[in-house]
Design a protein around this motif. Sequence first.
Motif, PDB file in Angstrom:
ATOM      1  N   GLY A  12       0.813  -1.209   0.000  1.00 51.52           N
ATOM      2  CA  GLY A  12       0.000   0.000   0.000  1.00 51.52           C
ATOM      3  C   GLY A  12       0.842   1.253   0.000  1.00 51.52           C
ATOM      4  N   PRO A  42      -9.450   5.094  -3.801  1.00 53.76           N
ATOM      5  CA  PRO A  42      -9.005   3.871  -3.123  1.00 53.76           C
ATOM      6  C   PRO A  42      -8.379   2.860  -4.081  1.00 53.76           C
ATOM      7  CG  PRO A  42     -11.120   4.559  -2.261  1.00 53.76           C
ATOM      8  CD  PRO A  42     -10.831   5.468  -3.423  1.00 53.76           C
ATOM      9  N   GLU A 298      -6.451   5.764   2.747  1.00 57.17           N
ATOM     10  CA  GLU A 298      -6.575   4.383   3.201  1.00 57.17           C
ATOM     11  C   GLU A 298      -7.259   4.269   4.556  1.00 57.17           C
ATOM     12  OE1 GLU A 298      -2.682   2.444   0.920  1.00 57.17           O
ATOM     13  OE2 GLU A 298      -2.499   3.161   2.985  1.00 57.17           O
TER      14      GLU A 298
END
Length: 310
Positions: A12, A42, A298
């Motif tokens: 991520g 996202p 996130e």
Amino acid sequence: MTKHWVAPRFGGSEVLEFVDTEVAAPGPGEVTIAVRAAGMNPADTKHTRQGDPADLPVPVGYEVAGVLTALGPDTTIASGGGAVGDEVLAFRIAGGWSSSLTVPAADVFAKPVGLGFPEAANLLLAGTTAADMLRVTRAAGRDTVLVHGASGAVGVSLLQQLRLLGARVIGTASERGADVVRRFGGEWVAYGDGLEARVRSLAPSGIDVALDCVGTDEAVDVSLAVVADRDRIVTIAAPARAAEAGFAAVGGAQPASKAFRDSVRQRLIDLAGAGQLEVPVARTFPLAEATAAAELLESGHPGGKLALVP
């Protein structure tokens, strides 16, 4: 040379790196854009978490707004024409978290004059996703529609597109998102224990369509309980539950969805230009601070759309 963000390994926001890259000169059917704002979604870091190692490093970002700095030979943009200095937006592209990039002209459109760069850079991923959900469920003006996650980016676009259709919309959100739901024409209902009863109380005649933007078991269970026709339920976040229960899950990589989403881009841009489709931007970050922005994204509670500004 330009600076852009890539994922050199899968993960991520923690794996992202800000690196130098050369901007290719545009060939036939391509244009170069000086980025004024890069949209954040996202999906940007979701798609860096896994894949084919041969694709590393993965460029990040699917939509931008900026100014044309070069066009390939005999090239026009998707909305027609195009010249150096024109303000544009682009989706779906790769590597949008950048200060400059060369992209297919077929994915580039004239930016409406009244639409700011951060807003334009965040219009189309959420907007085309919402439009696709309406296509799959055949939502229409006579319907009562339940939107799960109505205060998020896709939810807000759904509220506005459904309002244009004339549908009645009940939108789930936290208490913090209640005003957002109401602002864009929905009737707010809090998610959590007792959601089904609250929805039935608001719509005793029933719910025609359920649109799930969150993917929780609660959202799926309530949708299945209150909508009689499973062909009129869709999720963008719970594909396993959809396969198990026999309703639709859509994503941009599906051929039918991709073709539809591409086809609807100009219509959504026109709506935004006419003031009928708003993109609430909560905050902008310098491009160099994309990691901090991605961490906020996130977290699931950015408070609205985010944009990176070179």
